[in-house]
Design a protein around this motif. Structure first.
Motif, short mmCIF file in Angstrom:
data_model
loop_
_atom_site.label_atom_id
_atom_site.label_comp_id
_atom_site.label_asym_id
_atom_site.label_seq_id
_atom_site.Cartn_x
_atom_site.Cartn_y
_atom_site.Cartn_z
N LEU A 52 -0.52 -12.17 -3.21
CA LEU A 52 -1.50 -11.70 -2.24
C LEU A 52 -2.49 -12.80 -1.89
O LEU A 52 -2.79 -13.04 -0.72
CB LEU A 52 -2.22 -10.48 -2.82
N TYR A 53 -2.99 -13.51 -2.89
CA TYR A 53 -3.93 -14.60 -2.64
C TYR A 53 -3.29 -15.76 -1.87
O TYR A 53 -3.95 -16.43 -1.09
CB TYR A 53 -4.52 -15.12 -3.96
N ARG A 57 -5.81 -12.96 3.32
CA ARG A 57 -7.23 -13.31 3.20
C ARG A 57 -7.90 -12.19 2.42
O ARG A 57 -8.04 -11.08 2.92
CB ARG A 57 -7.87 -13.46 4.57
N VAL A 58 -8.29 -12.50 1.19
CA VAL A 58 -8.89 -11.50 0.30
C VAL A 58 -10.38 -11.40 0.60
O VAL A 58 -11.08 -12.40 0.63
CB VAL A 58 -8.64 -11.85 -1.18
N HIS A 59 -10.85 -10.16 0.81
CA HIS A 59 -12.27 -9.92 1.09
C HIS A 59 -13.01 -9.38 -0.13
O HIS A 59 -14.21 -9.61 -0.26
CB HIS A 59 -12.41 -8.92 2.25
N THR A 69 -8.59 -3.65 -7.86
CA THR A 69 -8.60 -3.21 -6.47
C THR A 69 -8.93 -4.40 -5.59
O THR A 69 -9.93 -5.09 -5.82
CB THR A 69 -9.62 -2.09 -6.26
N ILE A 70 -8.09 -4.64 -4.60
CA ILE A 70 -8.26 -5.78 -3.69
C ILE A 70 -8.21 -5.28 -2.26
O ILE A 70 -7.31 -4.53 -1.87
CB ILE A 70 -7.15 -6.83 -3.91
N GLU A 71 -9.19 -5.71 -1.47
CA GLU A 71 -9.19 -5.45 -0.03
C GLU A 71 -8.86 -6.77 0.63
O GLU A 71 -9.49 -7.79 0.37
CB GLU A 71 -10.55 -4.96 0.44
N PRO A 80 5.82 -4.92 4.29
CA PRO A 80 6.95 -4.27 3.61
C PRO A 80 7.23 -4.83 2.22
O PRO A 80 7.77 -4.14 1.36
CB PRO A 80 8.14 -4.54 4.53
N GLN A 81 6.82 -6.07 1.97
CA GLN A 81 7.07 -6.70 0.67
C GLN A 81 6.02 -6.32 -0.37
O GLN A 81 6.16 -6.65 -1.54
CB GLN A 81 7.10 -8.22 0.82
#
Length: 93
Positions: A52-53, A57-59, A69-71, A80-81
């Motif tokens: 994900l990182y 773009r992690v907020h 928990t990641i937004e 889809p992945q």
């Protein structure tokens, strides 16, 4: 001529940097904001978060009570992945 057209020399490679920059900026616009909740005890969680990182773009990133928990703004092509593992959740507004 078309104001969005890019001119590239196949022989000399002139304009190649501008082409790459333009493509990257247009691809970056195709994102979707999601909130993902991972089970911190799952061994695959760190690999999912690292991916994900690398690609989003992690907020926000919050770790509490055994969950992460990641937004993030995630490229649509990767949605889809991001199939959740056992105990994981994906929320899309």
């Amino acid at each position: 001529g078309d104001p969005t057209a890019l001119y590239i020399s196949a022989k000399k490679g002139d304009g190649r940097a501008e082409l790459l920059e333009t493509v990257a900026s247009r691809v970056a616009l195709d994102v979707h904001r999601v909130t993902l909740t991972f089970d911190a005890s799952d061994e695959k969680t760190q690999a999912r978060i690292a991916r994900l990182y690398r690609h989003a773009r992690v907020h926000a990133h919050v770790t509490a009570d055994g969950t992460v928990t990641i937004e993030a703004d995630v490229p649509r092509r990767l949605l889809p992945q991001l199939q959740p593992g056992a105990g994981d959740q994906v929320e899309q507004p």
